[in-house]
Motif scaffolding. Structure first.
Motif, PDB file in Angstrom:
ATOM      1  N   LYS A 275       0.849  -1.213   0.000  1.00 52.64           N
ATOM      2  CA  LYS A 275       0.000   0.000   0.000  1.00 52.64           C
ATOM      3  C   LYS A 275       0.873   1.247   0.000  1.00 52.64           C
ATOM      4  O   LYS A 275       0.589   2.234  -0.681  1.00 52.64           O
ATOM      5  CB  LYS A 275      -0.893   0.009   1.252  1.00 52.64           C
ATOM      6  CG  LYS A 275      -2.045  -0.939   1.204  1.00 52.64           C
ATOM      7  CD  LYS A 275      -2.974  -0.607   2.386  1.00 52.64           C
ATOM      8  CE  LYS A 275      -3.675  -1.854   2.878  1.00 52.64           C
ATOM      9  NZ  LYS A 275      -4.223  -1.689   4.202  1.00 52.64           N
ATOM     10  N   PHE A 276       1.932   1.191   0.733  1.00 55.69           N
ATOM     11  CA  PHE A 276       2.860   2.322   0.861  1.00 55.69           C
ATOM     12  C   PHE A 276       3.499   2.636  -0.507  1.00 55.69           C
ATOM     13  O   PHE A 276       3.529   3.774  -0.944  1.00 55.69           O
ATOM     14  CB  PHE A 276       3.928   1.978   1.911  1.00 55.69           C
ATOM     15  CG  PHE A 276       5.102   2.892   2.000  1.00 55.69           C
ATOM     16  CD1 PHE A 276       4.952   4.255   2.260  1.00 55.69           C
ATOM     17  CD2 PHE A 276       6.396   2.407   1.821  1.00 55.69           C
ATOM     18  CE1 PHE A 276       6.035   5.084   2.353  1.00 55.69           C
ATOM     19  CE2 PHE A 276       7.501   3.238   1.912  1.00 55.69           C
ATOM     20  CZ  PHE A 276       7.313   4.585   2.166  1.00 55.69           C
ATOM     21  N   ILE A 277       3.947   1.553  -1.209  1.00 60.26           N
ATOM     22  CA  ILE A 277       4.575   1.742  -2.529  1.00 60.26           C
ATOM     23  C   ILE A 277       3.566   2.351  -3.499  1.00 60.26           C
ATOM     24  O   ILE A 277       3.869   3.322  -4.221  1.00 60.26           O
ATOM     25  CB  ILE A 277       5.150   0.407  -3.058  1.00 60.26           C
ATOM     26  CG1 ILE A 277       6.350   0.012  -2.170  1.00 60.26           C
ATOM     27  CG2 ILE A 277       5.580   0.509  -4.522  1.00 60.26           C
ATOM     28  CD1 ILE A 277       6.827  -1.391  -2.333  1.00 60.26           C
ATOM     29  N   ALA A 278       2.340   1.832  -3.448  1.00 56.34           N
ATOM     30  CA  ALA A 278       1.299   2.353  -4.347  1.00 56.34           C
ATOM     31  C   ALA A 278       1.007   3.813  -4.029  1.00 56.34           C
ATOM     32  O   ALA A 278       0.887   4.665  -4.929  1.00 56.34           O
ATOM     33  CB  ALA A 278       0.034   1.498  -4.196  1.00 56.34           C
ATOM     34  N   LEU A 279       0.927   4.105  -2.754  1.00 58.98           N
ATOM     35  CA  LEU A 279       0.635   5.489  -2.301  1.00 58.98           C
ATOM     36  C   LEU A 279       1.691   6.467  -2.780  1.00 58.98           C
ATOM     37  O   LEU A 279       1.392   7.568  -3.237  1.00 58.98           O
ATOM     38  CB  LEU A 279       0.594   5.466  -0.760  1.00 58.98           C
ATOM     39  CG  LEU A 279      -0.046   6.643  -0.036  1.00 58.98           C
ATOM     40  CD1 LEU A 279      -1.511   6.780  -0.430  1.00 58.98           C
ATOM     41  CD2 LEU A 279       0.070   6.434   1.463  1.00 58.98           C
ATOM     42  N   MET A 280       2.913   6.041  -2.737  1.00 60.68           N
ATOM     43  CA  MET A 280       4.015   6.911  -3.134  1.00 60.68           C
ATOM     44  C   MET A 280       4.044   7.136  -4.634  1.00 60.68           C
ATOM     45  O   MET A 280       4.658   8.094  -5.114  1.00 60.68           O
ATOM     46  CB  MET A 280       5.353   6.336  -2.652  1.00 60.68           C
ATOM     47  CG  MET A 280       5.497   6.256  -1.145  1.00 60.68           C
ATOM     48  SD  MET A 280       5.027   7.766  -0.286  1.00 60.68           S
ATOM     49  CE  MET A 280       6.369   8.828  -0.689  1.00 60.68           C
ATOM     50  N   LYS A 281       3.377   6.238  -5.408  1.00 60.99           N
ATOM     51  CA  LYS A 281       3.355   6.400  -6.867  1.00 60.99           C
ATOM     52  C   LYS A 281       2.260   7.373  -7.299  1.00 60.99           C
ATOM     53  O   LYS A 281       2.246   7.857  -8.424  1.00 60.99           O
ATOM     54  CB  LYS A 281       3.110   5.033  -7.528  1.00 60.99           C
ATOM     55  CG  LYS A 281       4.373   4.192  -7.608  1.00 60.99           C
ATOM     56  CD  LYS A 281       4.113   2.917  -8.366  1.00 60.99           C
ATOM     57  CE  LYS A 281       5.339   2.016  -8.353  1.00 60.99           C
ATOM     58  NZ  LYS A 281       4.970   0.614  -8.516  1.00 60.99           N
ATOM     59  N   GLU A 282       1.268   7.619  -6.425  1.00 54.29           N
ATOM     60  CA  GLU A 282       0.116   8.467  -6.809  1.00 54.29           C
ATOM     61  C   GLU A 282       0.558   9.898  -7.128  1.00 54.29           C
ATOM     62  O   GLU A 282       1.478  10.412  -6.494  1.00 54.29           O
ATOM     63  CB  GLU A 282      -0.903   8.497  -5.661  1.00 54.29           C
ATOM     64  CG  GLU A 282      -1.781   7.263  -5.643  1.00 54.29           C
ATOM     65  CD  GLU A 282      -2.693   7.242  -4.401  1.00 54.29           C
ATOM     66  OE1 GLU A 282      -2.827   8.282  -3.731  1.00 54.29           O
ATOM     67  OE2 GLU A 282      -3.255   6.165  -4.134  1.00 54.29           O
TER      68      GLU A 282
END
Ligand code: KIV
Length: 282
Positions: A275-282
């Motif tokens: 979730k953290f990796i995805a969040l940082m890509k937003e």
């Protein structure tokens, strides 16, 4: 552990049981001392050398002594704790001596205060005792007067000077001190004092013929580096142990071995990394 009183120490003397006494300057060391079974702790003005790195005890202040004594009391609630009156806290007048002894009692909850000197400070000992505070006398090699003694030199090694030390011991008892510490005096002289006085007689570098021993904790654990007096026995070598541990730490940090990610880290909650990796890509 029940808090030791002066009466417990007198009872030990009566039974012929030796009293163990060590300096301490901080909370953890005081905890170790109590756990090890020490009856007494001195928060000595030797903290100037052992903690602050001064070359002697002369610069030490009342505020420094009070701060360290408070910490020691928290670490060793059951020990008989002695506050050491630093140079400048009792020399001017009986009133100054009483005020500073009372400070030790009110601010650091001590069981007694210690003063250096014999015949010449008997009025101070009497004044503090009359104010309700236990006094421990300290004669022989008295570091605060090392300038007059010609350095940190053993005292009472000739018949004439030994007689002076004995005179000091008797004067301290007569002035009302509850206990006497003899420092840097030949064992023959300490033995004479011990046989002569009624109050407990303690030794630091003054031989075995007395009611108990005092050592400086930094000497006993091999932490103090500047010099080692003849009478000191080092029970371990902290300097070596701690330096070795620090060297290993330095080596492991430089080699990237510390911290091992699987042992010494807090990991993200399960599933949160994605979730953290995805969040940082937003
Ligand atoms: O300050 C101290 O630790 C002392 C001892 C040397 C007796 O007074």
């Amino acid at each position: 552990m029940k808090r030791q009183t002066i009466f417990d120490l007198y009872e030990m003397k009566r039974r012929g049981e030796k009293i163990s006494w060590l300096t301490s300057y901080d909370f953890p060391t005081a905890q170790f001392a109590q756990a090890a079974g020490l009856e007494m702790i001195l928060v000595g003005d030797s903290l100037g050398m052992c903690v602050y790195g001064y070359s002697g005890t002369l610069p030490v202040t009342m505020d420094q002594c009070i701060n360290h004594t408070e910490a020691v009391r928290r670490g060793a609630p059951g020990c008989f704790i002695v506050g050491d009156m630093p140079l400048g806290s009792y020399q001017s007048s009986d009133a100054q001596a009483v005020d500073n002894a009372i400070r030790f009692l009110k601010e650091a909850d001590v069981d007694a205060v210690k003063l250096e000197g014999g015949i010449r400070i008997t009025s101070r000992i009497k004044a503090i005792t009359d104010a309700g505070v236990n006094v421990i006398g300290h004669i022989g090699l008295t570091p605060q007067s090392s300038g007059q003694l010609g350095g940190h030199k053993a005292q009472g090694r000739t018949a004439e000077t030994a007689k002076l030390v004995v005179g000091d011991a008797i004067a301290v008892q007569d002035a009302g001190a509850k206990m006497l510490l003899v420092e840097g005096v030949p064992p023959e002289v300490t033995k004479y004092i011990w046989k002569t006085l009624d109050i407990p007689v303690m030794s630091i570098g003054a031989g075995p013929h007395c009611d108990g021993q005092l050592l400086i904790v930094s000497d006993l654990i091999g932490q103090f580096q500047a010099f080692t007096p003849k009478f000191v026995k080092k029970y371990c070598n902290m300097a070596e142990i701690v330096t070795k541990a620090m060297q290993e730490y330095v080596a492991e940090v430089k080699a990237g071995q510390f911290p091992d990610e699987h042992k010494y880290c807090y990991h993200m909650v399960q599933g949160e990394e994605e979730k953290f990796i995805a969040l940082m890509k937003e």
